[in-house]
Design a protein around this motif. Structure first.
Motif, PDB file in Angstrom:
ATOM      1  N   GLU A   1     -14.593  27.901 -23.621  1.00 16.41           N
ATOM      2  CA  GLU A   1     -13.263  28.113 -24.215  1.00 16.41           C
ATOM      3  C   GLU A   1     -12.806  29.561 -24.039  1.00 16.41           C
ATOM      4  OE1 GLU A   1      -9.772  26.912 -25.854  1.00 16.41           O
ATOM      5  OE2 GLU A   1     -11.461  25.624 -25.335  1.00 16.41           O
ATOM      6  N   ALA A   2     -13.726  30.508 -24.183  1.00 18.97           N
ATOM      7  CA  ALA A   2     -13.381  31.924 -23.984  1.00 18.97           C
ATOM      8  C   ALA A   2     -12.947  32.161 -22.536  1.00 18.97           C
ATOM      9  CB  ALA A   2     -14.568  32.807 -24.352  1.00 18.97           C
ATOM     10  N   TRP A   3     -13.627  31.520 -21.592  1.00 20.66           N
ATOM     11  CA  TRP A   3     -13.236  31.658 -20.192  1.00 20.66           C
ATOM     12  C   TRP A   3     -11.832  31.096 -19.973  1.00 20.66           C
ATOM     13  CZ3 TRP A   3     -13.198  34.101 -15.947  1.00 20.66           C
ATOM     14  CH2 TRP A   3     -12.640  33.525 -14.815  1.00 20.66           C
ATOM     15  N   THR A   4     -11.516  29.996 -20.610  1.00 21.66           N
ATOM     16  CA  THR A   4     -10.191  29.396 -20.476  1.00 21.66           C
ATOM     17  C   THR A   4      -9.108  30.383 -20.931  1.00 21.66           C
ATOM     18  OG1 THR A   4     -11.119  27.198 -20.820  1.00 21.66           O
ATOM     19  CG2 THR A   4      -8.749  27.431 -21.165  1.00 21.66           C
ATOM     20  N   ALA A   5      -9.388  31.130 -21.993  1.00 22.98           N
ATOM     21  CA  ALA A   5      -8.432  32.141 -22.470  1.00 22.98           C
ATOM     22  C   ALA A   5      -8.222  33.224 -21.414  1.00 22.98           C
ATOM     23  CB  ALA A   5      -8.927  32.747 -23.782  1.00 22.98           C
ATOM     24  N   ILE A   6      -9.285  33.592 -20.713  1.00 23.79           N
ATOM     25  CA  ILE A   6      -9.164  34.592 -19.642  1.00 23.79           C
ATOM     26  C   ILE A   6      -8.301  34.037 -18.514  1.00 23.79           C
ATOM     27  CG2 ILE A   6     -10.427  35.849 -17.840  1.00 23.79           C
ATOM     28  CD1 ILE A   6     -12.795  36.000 -19.831  1.00 23.79           C
ATOM     29  N   GLU A   7      -8.553  32.793 -18.121  1.00 20.38           N
ATOM     30  CA  GLU A   7      -7.754  32.169 -17.055  1.00 20.38           C
ATOM     31  C   GLU A   7      -6.275  32.146 -17.416  1.00 20.38           C
ATOM     32  OE1 GLU A   7     -10.522  28.893 -14.792  1.00 20.38           O
ATOM     33  OE2 GLU A   7      -9.650  28.314 -16.698  1.00 20.38           O
ATOM     34  N   VAL A   8      -5.971  31.746 -18.636  1.00 23.77           N
ATOM     35  CA  VAL A   8      -4.568  31.670 -19.077  1.00 23.77           C
ATOM     36  C   VAL A   8      -3.923  33.054 -19.027  1.00 23.77           C
ATOM     37  CG1 VAL A   8      -3.088  31.227 -21.079  1.00 23.77           C
ATOM     38  CG2 VAL A   8      -4.867  29.579 -20.453  1.00 23.77           C
ATOM     39  N   ALA A   9      -4.631  34.072 -19.495  1.00 21.38           N
ATOM     40  CA  ALA A   9      -4.090  35.437 -19.471  1.00 21.38           C
ATOM     41  C   ALA A   9      -3.853  35.900 -18.034  1.00 21.38           C
ATOM     42  CB  ALA A   9      -5.029  36.393 -20.204  1.00 21.38           C
TER      43      ALA A   9
END
Length: 184
Positions: free
Chosen positions: A90-98
């Motif tokens: 989930e933390a990686w997904t936040a990086i991708e979105v940013a």
């Protein structure tokens, strides 16, 4: 004589172990090193080493945390307590979105989504920090190790560190995004 036999009975195994240790002290070091490797997961050890490397690359930012960032961080910590793998993903997904938001503001386009496409996409963003791209790709590699390394046992501490690194990275990406929007 009876007391002597009882003393020998009590000391027999400790003496055997002591003599064995003295006779095999050269080999004992190798055996102990192998035992440590058996008890710990090699994938987890590699993950921790890579995590330390990425952590050294990320400067501590003196910027204040927004309420949204603090809320996200506390939610991620709660998820990590239940399922460390899920929290890292989930933390990686936040990086991708940013990353995608920053690229869109800068006018970069991404025809399809894949790790290689993400890296190329980040290089398309004008004046984007190349060290940030390396950091994002390092965090992606760590996420892949967790996602695809089912034999490793990742715990709360590993997830918490990854989440902290992800939060710093997302904060830096969001700051760059705001800077680009203000300059546009």
């Amino acid at each position: 004589m009876e007391h002597f036999v009882k003393i020998l009975d009590i000391l027999a195994w400790p003496l055997v172990v002591l003599v064995g240790m003295l006779l095999f002290k050269k080999d004992l070091g190798g055996v102990l090193r192998r035992l440590v490797k058996v008890e710990t997961s090699a994938a987890k050890m590699m993950f921790n080493e890579e995590m330390k490397e990425v952590e050294q690359q990320i400067p501590d930012s003196p910027s204040e945390k927004s309420g949204e960032s603090s809320k996200w961080l506390s939610e991620m910590i709660q998820i990590a307590r239940i399922n460390p793998r899920a929290a890292i993903i989930e933390a990686w997904t936040a990086i991708e979105v940013a990353c995608i938001e920053l690229g869109m503001v800068s006018g970069a386009t991404m025809p399809r989504f894949s790790p290689k496409a993400l890296e190329e996409f980040l290089y398309q963003i004008p004046d984007f920090d190349k060290e940030m791209i390396k950091r994002v790709m390092d965090l992606r590699r760590l996420r892949n190790r967790v996602t695809h390394g089912m034999d490793a046992d990742f715990d709360f501490i590993d997830a918490e560190k990854y989440i902290e690194l992800a939060d710093k990275t997302v904060s830096a990406l969001n700051a760059a995004n705001k800077q680009k929007q203000a300059g546009a």
